[in-house]
Design a protein around this motif. Structure first.
Motif, PDB file in Angstrom:
ATOM      1  N   GLU A   6       0.827  -1.201   0.000  1.00 18.77           N
ATOM      2  CA  GLU A   6       0.000   0.000   0.000  1.00 18.77           C
ATOM      3  C   GLU A   6       0.864   1.254   0.000  1.00 18.77           C
ATOM      4  N   CYS A  22      -2.520   0.172  -4.034  1.00 23.22           N
ATOM      5  CA  CYS A  22      -2.001  -1.107  -3.554  1.00 23.22           C
ATOM      6  C   CYS A  22      -1.403  -1.825  -4.758  1.00 23.22           C
ATOM      7  N   TRP A  36     -10.292  -3.263   0.641  1.00 21.01           N
ATOM      8  CA  TRP A  36      -9.620  -2.350   1.573  1.00 21.01           C
ATOM      9  C   TRP A  36     -10.280  -2.499   2.941  1.00 21.01           C
ATOM     10  N   ARG A  38      -9.677  -1.178   7.256  1.00 18.40           N
ATOM     11  CA  ARG A  38      -9.010  -0.197   8.100  1.00 18.40           C
ATOM     12  C   ARG A  38      -9.115  -0.636   9.549  1.00 18.40           C
ATOM     13  N   ARG A  45     -10.491  -5.062  12.744  1.00 12.49           N
ATOM     14  CA  ARG A  45     -10.302  -4.573  11.387  1.00 12.49           C
ATOM     15  C   ARG A  45     -11.665  -4.491  10.692  1.00 12.49           C
ATOM     16  N   TYR A  94      -5.476  -1.112   5.013  1.00 11.18           N
ATOM     17  CA  TYR A  94      -4.832  -2.300   4.464  1.00 11.18           C
ATOM     18  C   TYR A  94      -5.562  -2.751   3.203  1.00 11.18           C
ATOM     19  N   CYS A  95      -4.803  -3.218   2.228  1.00 11.73           N
ATOM     20  CA  CYS A  95      -5.454  -3.902   1.126  1.00 11.73           C
ATOM     21  C   CYS A  95      -5.314  -5.404   1.347  1.00 11.73           C
ATOM     22  N   TRP A 114      -2.468 -10.005   2.778  1.00 11.37           N
ATOM     23  CA  TRP A 114      -2.582  -8.651   3.313  1.00 11.37           C
ATOM     24  C   TRP A 114      -1.327  -7.856   3.011  1.00 11.37           C
ATOM     25  N   GLN A 116       0.984  -4.324   4.260  1.00 16.16           N
ATOM     26  CA  GLN A 116       1.524  -3.913   5.551  1.00 16.16           C
ATOM     27  C   GLN A 116       0.791  -2.697   6.123  1.00 16.16           C
ATOM     28  N   GLY A 117      -0.021  -2.036   5.307  1.00 13.56           N
ATOM     29  CA  GLY A 117      -0.817  -0.910   5.775  1.00 13.56           C
ATOM     30  C   GLY A 117      -0.212   0.435   5.451  1.00 13.56           C
TER      31      GLY A 117
END
Length: 124
Positions: A6, A22, A36, A38, A45, A94-95, A114, A116-117
């Protein structure tokens, strides 16, 4: 090897816009959902938006009408356009990718891969 990376997170004022990206590599061909999520500290999450392999999209009620998810297959990139941002949108974004078609799109436990954000902070 599957990689989701991301970028695009930033600090903005309420009412502003951001576009998250992403970059995807090694994602299996049978991937059904790209989404996506968050997360804020001490909270679960939360699903924000998803696009499936047919191009259909779904959004959390809290972002519907403000956020747009899209995918550029030629660039192997997933996007999240975020408009009219609010302080409550502040989170790590996060994606994620998932093969399973069954089950709720927003169930984070069903996603296989995932990133890493990237941090989004919205100030009032």
């Amino acid at each position: 090897q599957v990689r989701l990376v991301e970028s695009g997170g930033d600090s903005v004022q309420s009412g502003g816009s951001l576009r998250l990206s992403c970059a995807l590599s090694g994602v299996p061909r049978d991937t059904y959902y790209m989404g996506w999520f968050r997360q804020i500290p001490r909270k679960l999450r939360e699903g924000v938006a998803v696009i499936n392999s047919d191009g259909y999209t779904n959004y959390a009620d809290s972002v519907a009408g403000r956020f747009i998810i899209s995918q550029d297959n030629t660039k192997n990139t997933l996007y999240l356009q975020m408009n009219r941002l609010r302080p409550e949108d502040t989170a790590m974004y996060y994606c994620a990718a998932r093969r399973l078609r069954l089950g709720s799109w927003s169930e984070y436990g069903l996603y296989n891969y995932w990133g890493q954000g990237t941090q989004v902070t919205v100030s009032s």
